[in-house]
Design an enzyme around this catalytic site. Structure first.
Site, PDB file in Angstrom:
ATOM      1  N   ASP A  14       0.395  -0.987   0.355  1.00 20.39           N
ATOM      2  CA  ASP A  14      -0.284  -0.027  -0.180  1.00 20.39           C
ATOM      3  C   ASP A  14       0.995   1.091  -0.086  1.00 20.39           C
ATOM      4  O   ASP A  14       2.107   1.538   0.725  1.00 20.39           O
ATOM      5  CB  ASP A  14      -1.230  -0.080   1.040  1.00 20.39           C
ATOM      6  CG  ASP A  14      -1.766   1.214   1.597  1.00 20.39           C
ATOM      7  OD1 ASP A  14      -2.704   1.397   0.370  1.00 20.39           O
ATOM      8  OD2 ASP A  14      -1.192   1.772   2.693  1.00 20.39           O
ATOM      9  N   VAL A  15       1.099   2.280  -0.481  1.00 16.29           N
ATOM     10  CA  VAL A  15       1.589   2.725  -0.312  1.00 16.29           C
ATOM     11  C   VAL A  15       0.969   4.597   0.376  1.00 16.29           C
ATOM     12  O   VAL A  15       2.070   5.117   1.069  1.00 16.29           O
ATOM     13  CB  VAL A  15       2.012   3.667  -2.524  1.00 16.29           C
ATOM     14  CG1 VAL A  15       2.446   5.338  -2.105  1.00 16.29           C
ATOM     15  CG2 VAL A  15       1.951   3.126  -2.882  1.00 16.29           C
TER      16      VAL A  15
END
Length: 237
Positions: A14-15
């Site tokens: 996930d960023v």
């Protein structure tokens, strides 16, 4: 038994919220607007309002949706209700910073794994995030690429298909994320091994991220990306 860290070939990430400090970015922009309007706002209250507005039925793709979100929360914060401020909030994503430990940790992990970005952000925003992180990714999947957003299983299936084309499988991936709702719960349901980066470990609540219906105990748990990188180094020494 949970696989050891050296056994994985890939790490998927996930960023926004895990690698990029979107909460600080949102609060900073809203506080700048507030200062210009001679208004004082509470950052955590702003995140609570953001969360409620963001996760609505008429939401659009992130971060373009911040224009709508701003117009929804501005009255409750005492901020000017004007679309140009919403556009300013949206465009602030171009300058959101990585957490202080993110870039170095990703550079370390890239020595041993193929890194895959999995973000609900649109491609235009991800390009800025990736640059802030030192462009460490082997591959990247955005909302534009998948046509959906996590926690939709279809998003994850796109990644599974990609690694399968490289001769691997989801069992070769460690999924790394801070969001229990978007990532940790669904990755467990899909049979992935996961790693929870508890970025808000020193704060109460879920901030700008929607609260999960139930907590999922992760396979690996760290409070920072530095912690994960250090564990990998230790496991490979």
């Amino acid at each position: 038994m949970t696989k050891s860290l050296p056994e994985f070939k890939y790490m998927s990430f996930d960023v926004v919220g895990t690698l990029i400090d979107f909460e600080s970015g949102l609060k900073s922009c809203l506080q700048e607007i507030a200062a210009e309007a001679d208004v004082t706002i509470d950052g955590e209250q702003a995140l609570t309002l953001y969360r409620a507005a963001r996760y609505s039925e008429n939401a659009s793709l992130f971060p373009d949706d911040l224009v709508r979100v701003y117009l929804a929360i501005a009255p409750e914060l005492g901020l000017p209700v004007d679309k140009r401020y919403g556009e300013r909030l949206r465009d602030s994503a171009r300058a959101w910073k990585a957490f202080p430990d993110s870039a170095a940790a990703m550079a370390r992990l890239a020595l041993d794994y193929r890194l895959i970005a999995m973000t609900n952000a649109r491609r235009w925003a991800f390009d800025h995030f990736s640059e802030a992180l030192g462009n460490p990714f082997h591959a990247a999947f955005t909302a534009d690429d998948t046509g959906t957003e996590k926690p939709d299983p279809a998003f994850f299936e796109s990644v599974f298909d990609f690694v399968a084309a490289e001769g691997a499988s989801k069992s070769d991936i460690l999924h790394v994320a801070q969001s229990q709702y978007h990532d940790i719960g669904i990755s467990r349901a899909l049979g992935m091994t996961n790693c929870w980066i508890e970025r808000r470990h020193a704060q109460k609540g879920y901030g700008g991220t929607i609260e999960p219906a139930e907590f999922t105990e992760p396979d690996y748990h760290f409070t920072s990306m530095a912690g994960l990188a250090e564990a990998v180094t230790a496991a490979r020494s």
